[in-house]
Motif scaffolding. Structure first.
Motif, short mmCIF file in Angstrom:
data_model
loop_
_atom_site.label_atom_id
_atom_site.label_comp_id
_atom_site.label_asym_id
_atom_site.label_seq_id
_atom_site.Cartn_x
_atom_site.Cartn_y
_atom_site.Cartn_z
N PRO A 224 -9.13 64.94 1.69
CA PRO A 224 -8.95 63.67 1.07
C PRO A 224 -9.98 63.43 -0.37
CG PRO A 224 -10.66 62.80 2.56
CD PRO A 224 -9.54 64.58 3.30
N ASP A 225 -9.83 63.20 -1.24
CA ASP A 225 -10.31 63.54 -2.59
C ASP A 225 -10.12 62.05 -3.69
OD1 ASP A 225 -10.76 63.91 -5.53
OD2 ASP A 225 -10.36 66.05 -5.33
N ASN A 226 -9.26 61.59 -3.98
CA ASN A 226 -9.61 60.43 -4.93
C ASN A 226 -9.48 59.18 -3.95
OD1 ASN A 226 -8.07 59.94 -8.64
ND2 ASN A 226 -9.79 61.46 -6.92
N LEU A 227 -9.96 58.34 -3.79
CA LEU A 227 -9.72 57.05 -3.43
C LEU A 227 -9.26 55.91 -4.49
CD1 LEU A 227 -13.07 57.40 -0.55
CD2 LEU A 227 -10.23 57.63 -0.43
N ALA A 228 -8.82 54.86 -4.07
CA ALA A 228 -9.43 54.03 -4.87
C ALA A 228 -9.15 52.79 -4.09
CB ALA A 228 -7.65 53.63 -5.94
N PHE A 229 -9.05 50.99 -3.78
CA PHE A 229 -8.37 49.92 -3.09
C PHE A 229 -8.18 49.30 -4.31
CE2 PHE A 229 -10.94 46.28 -1.27
CZ PHE A 229 -10.66 46.30 0.26
N SER A 230 -7.23 48.35 -3.49
CA SER A 230 -6.94 46.89 -3.46
C SER A 230 -7.20 45.68 -2.70
CB SER A 230 -5.84 47.22 -3.00
OG SER A 230 -4.66 46.17 -3.42
N ALA A 231 -8.39 44.66 -3.61
CA ALA A 231 -8.64 43.90 -3.13
C ALA A 231 -7.49 42.73 -2.64
CB ALA A 231 -9.26 42.91 -4.13
N ALA A 232 -6.76 42.66 -2.96
CA ALA A 232 -5.69 42.00 -2.65
C ALA A 232 -5.30 41.81 -1.75
CB ALA A 232 -5.03 41.06 -4.10
N THR A 233 -4.79 43.33 -1.95
CA THR A 233 -3.77 43.84 -0.78
C THR A 233 -4.52 44.33 0.57
OG1 THR A 233 -3.57 46.09 -1.33
CG2 THR A 233 -1.49 44.43 -2.19
N ARG A 234 -5.72 44.89 0.64
CA ARG A 234 -6.04 45.02 1.39
C ARG A 234 -5.83 47.38 2.10
NH1 ARG A 234 -11.36 43.85 1.60
NH2 ARG A 234 -11.43 43.88 4.35
N LEU A 235 -5.93 47.44 1.09
CA LEU A 235 -5.19 48.27 1.07
C LEU A 235 -5.92 49.64 0.60
CD1 LEU A 235 -1.34 48.64 0.88
CD2 LEU A 235 -2.42 48.75 2.43
N LEU A 236 -6.76 50.91 1.16
CA LEU A 236 -7.24 51.66 0.74
C LEU A 236 -6.64 53.02 0.69
CD1 LEU A 236 -9.72 53.32 0.35
CD2 LEU A 236 -9.93 54.47 2.88
N ILE A 237 -6.09 53.46 -0.67
CA ILE A 237 -5.06 54.55 -1.66
C ILE A 237 -6.30 56.03 -1.32
CG2 ILE A 237 -3.58 54.71 -2.80
CD1 ILE A 237 -3.32 52.09 -1.39
N ILE A 238 -5.57 57.08 -0.83
CA ILE A 238 -5.74 57.92 -0.85
C ILE A 238 -4.61 59.03 -1.00
CG2 ILE A 238 -7.32 59.98 1.54
CD1 ILE A 238 -6.55 56.70 3.58
N GLY A 239 -5.85 59.75 -2.47
CA GLY A 239 -5.07 61.31 -3.00
C GLY A 239 -5.97 62.42 -1.60
N GLU A 240 -4.92 63.33 -1.85
CA GLU A 240 -5.26 64.75 -1.44
C GLU A 240 -5.55 65.74 -2.27
OE1 GLU A 240 -3.19 64.35 3.34
OE2 GLU A 240 -2.12 65.25 1.70
N ASP A 241 -6.40 66.96 -1.65
CA ASP A 241 -7.01 68.17 -3.15
C ASP A 241 -6.94 69.15 -1.70
OD1 ASP A 241 -6.92 70.03 -4.19
OD2 ASP A 241 -9.05 69.18 -5.02
N SER A 242 -5.71 69.06 -1.14
CA SER A 242 -5.82 70.01 0.83
C SER A 242 -4.89 71.84 0.25
CB SER A 242 -5.07 68.96 1.63
OG SER A 242 -5.12 70.44 3.32
N GLU A 243 -5.28 72.55 0.90
CA GLU A 243 -4.77 73.97 0.81
C GLU A 243 -4.10 73.71 2.29
OE1 GLU A 243 -7.19 76.85 -0.77
OE2 GLU A 243 -7.75 75.66 -2.32
#
Length: 643
Positions: free
Chosen positions: A521-540
């Motif tokens: 996991p690399d970038n994270l973002a959080f949505s207060a309205a939906t209670r969703l943690l958004i996760i972006g990958e930087d994987s080999e």
């Protein structure tokens, strides 16, 4: 545009229309009469899909006894090898690297004199320009870091060889929610002597763009030489071109490794400044607490630290007290847990540290160095795990704290063992942070020191609890009510390496980590309205990187976007309510880049099946958004009370 009586302002986790543009913090829990889930997109099933970006996810919302669904679609705003259509830079490529004079820097290996193409758009923020027309349309600043150039035309790697730039665009929003780029310029940051590998970005609670410089140049090698080479550029070859292109002098390394902040006016990004008093290390994202003073940031290296800073004044990062965390292990299996205590490193203003840099200070002015253990010298590991024997020079506490933050943190007893800390975001409702450690290796899993957890090369995400009080190593009160005091791994958000008896064992498609779980996991973002943690990958370890959504309450994990093979997810920012629509900013970098999983045997069939992908390898990256396609404004329940 005519001004309405409302401005659009950034709040904690969402964009909301509020009178007079005063800073508030939305608390959706007070009236949350809805639940949100996202259906999972399938992993790529054929070679054409492996070369494409796509989502077939849908957002499902249960509200007032009904369930409504909206599809998620990826919408590119621009590609790095597309031509800018209008304005002062018309005819240039979006990703063309500007040189010291602002003109595209020609790639000397190009027979046709083409410029270097920066194919790595990273940290991106979308910030309202505070005007809304009567018809509901609006303008927004789109600010994008360009992290590095992957290769020149001859195929040689260009990583960290050039000062980089920030793209400054203006977007308009149509009534159907589509975003259109109307203006675009580039800021090469010559006034800062260039930007060193600008990576993650975030928006401050007061509406400025917060950047980052990762993998700061090592002043130890610059001052003392490396592997028998002379001090200076000879021991820091990545600075050979950077120094003349940026205008740096003998003190070059100490210009880089900070958080830059950029203010905006009604036309977009204006002046910027590096905040030297936030410390010098491999900055990634920074999470600022609701008090406007307390900030947390990770250190993206093999042996790194977790830092906290507390500003002298709210909404002003120009003077800070800097701390580093100490991990006090409580448990390892099945969930790694630890208490966190804090080591105070020092206090400074930006002006004080800038003056030190301009004085020409070098590493040996700050630390005496021995090549062996000796009285008065501390054994300190550098960011790669090499042991160095250091003794603080008299009166150099402040210089050590803010110019050699990682080494000084280790010197004072902080846990400089974290491996590649990346995104960090706040869930204010539950008073917790989410922190990505891209891999659980090196100092985290070597069964030495403070951190002793199971090795997962595919990494994972930690949750951090926020208390209201605590004391530093001297017994003095830490002046914040947002103090991180405990950390634990999240089993559902820990990767699973595909190994057999310690050896990698790829699945049928070439993945080296379970594709039904997150990896690196690399970038994270959080949505207060939906209670969703958004996760972006930087994987080999995944042949295709993914963007995921994890509901922090139901603990449901869903893949919501598949990227082209070899590409990294970057630039995540959630916009819960951008003038009546919801978006997730999502960029991707270096499509087709080879790595552990993307071998020639895996890549070649995809190139044959998808010629567009083949033509854009390590050239055609995108800045764009995942749009929740509601078709009309204010269709999502958390927007109803904000119209």
């Amino acid at each position: 545009m005519q001004k309405s009586n409302w401005n659009i302002c950034l709040t904690a986790g969402a964009l909301t229309m509020i009178s007079g543009c005063q800073l508030i913090h939305d608390d959706h829990s007070k009236d949350r009469s809805y639940t949100v889930a996202i259906t999972a997109s399938e992993a790529p099933a054929n070679d054409y899909q492996r070369g494409s970006i796509y989502s077939d996810s849908r957002m499902q919302i249960s509200h007032d006894g009904k369930r409504i669904e909206f599809p998620l679609h990826y919408k590119p705003i621009f590609y790095t090898n597309d031509t800018i259509p209008a304005g002062k830079l018309a005819g240039q490529l979006f990703g063309a690297l500007p040189g010291p004079d602002g003109e595209p820097l020609t790639d000397p290996t190009s027979e046709t004199k083409q410029p270097y193409i920066a194919d790595n758009p990273d940290g991106t923020t979308l910030i309202p320009l505070a005007t809304v027309a009567k018809d509901g349309s609006a303008e927004f600043a789109l600010i994008t870091h360009f992290e590095y150039v992957s290769r020149n035309e001859a195929g040689s790697k260009q990583y960290l060889l050039h000062p980089m730039f920030v793209g400054n665009g203006t977007l308009t929003q149509a009534d159907n929610g589509s975003l259109n780029l109307t203006n675009y310029s580039k800021q090469p940051m010559k006034m800062m002597k260039g930007l060193w590998s600008p990576c993650a970005a975030s928006v401050s609670p007061w509406g400025t763009h917060l950047g980052s410089e990762e993998y700061e140049p090592d002043a130890f090698h610059w001052s003392l030489g490396y592997n028998g080479k002379a001090p200076g550029v000879a021991s820091s070859p990545k600075m050979e071109r950077f120094v003349p292109e940026s205008g740096s002098g003998p003190e070059a390394p100490y210009h880089y490794g900070y958080l830059p902040e950029f203010k905006l006016d009604t036309h977009g990004m204006t002046e910027g400044a590096k905040h030297y008093s936030l410390g010098r290390f491999s900055h990634e994202a920074t999470a600022i607490m609701p008090d406007g003073r307390t900030a947390y940031a990770g250190d993206d290296v093999r042996y790194g630290a977790l830092f906290m800073s507390i500003a002298d004044r709210a909404n002003d990062l120009s003077a800070n007290t800097l701390y580093a965390a100490r991990w006090e292990q409580q448990n390892n299996q099945p969930t790694a847990t630890a208490k966190l205590s804090w080591i105070r490193l020092g206090h400074a203003s930006d002006a004080e540290i800038e003056a030190l840099i301009k004085s020409g200070i070098g590493f040996t002015d700050i630390f005496a160095v021995s090549d062996h253990a000796a009285d008065g010298f501390h054994a300190v590991k550098d960011r790669k795990g090499n042991v160095q024997f250091l003794r603080l020079q008299p009166g150099m506490e402040q210089a050590a704290a803010f110019l050699e933050s990682r080494r000084y943190a280790a010197y004072l007893g902080a846990s400089v063992e974290f491996s590649h800390l990346e995104g960090i975001v706040l869930d204010a409702e539950k008073r917790q942070l989410f922190l990505a450690a891209s891999s659980h290796r090196y100092g985290m899993s070597d069964n030495q020191g403070d951190i002793r957890i199971a090795e997962h090369e595919s990494g994972g995400i930690f949750s951090i609890s926020l208390g209201t009080s605590g004391r530093d190593q001297h017994g003095d009160a830490v002046p914040t009510e947002w103090l991180a005091d405990g950390i634990q791994s999240i089993p559902e958000l820990t990767g699973r390496d595909l190994r057999h008896h310690g050896q990698w064992q790829a699945d049928a498609n070439g993945n080296l980590a379970d594709p039904e779980r997150i990896a690196n996991p690399d970038n994270l973002a959080f949505s207060a309205a939906t209670r969703l943690l958004i996760i972006g990958e930087d994987s080999e370890l995944h042949i295709n990187n993914f963007v995921w959504a994890w509901n922090v309450d139901t603990r449901q994990l869903s893949r919501i976007l598949s990227l082209p093979m070899g590409a990294e997810a970057a630039g995540l920012q959630v916009l819960d309510n951008l003038n009546g629509y919801m978006y997730i900013i999502t960029n991707y970098q270096h499509p087709g880049a080879p790595n552990m999983a993307v071998t020639p045997a895996v890549l070649e069939p995809v190139k044959r099946a998808n010629p567009e992908f083949a033509a854009g390898i390590e050239k055609r990256s995108a800045v764009g958004v995942i749009a929740i396609e509601t078709g009309k404004r204010h269709q999502l329940p958390w927007m109803k009370s904000e119209k």
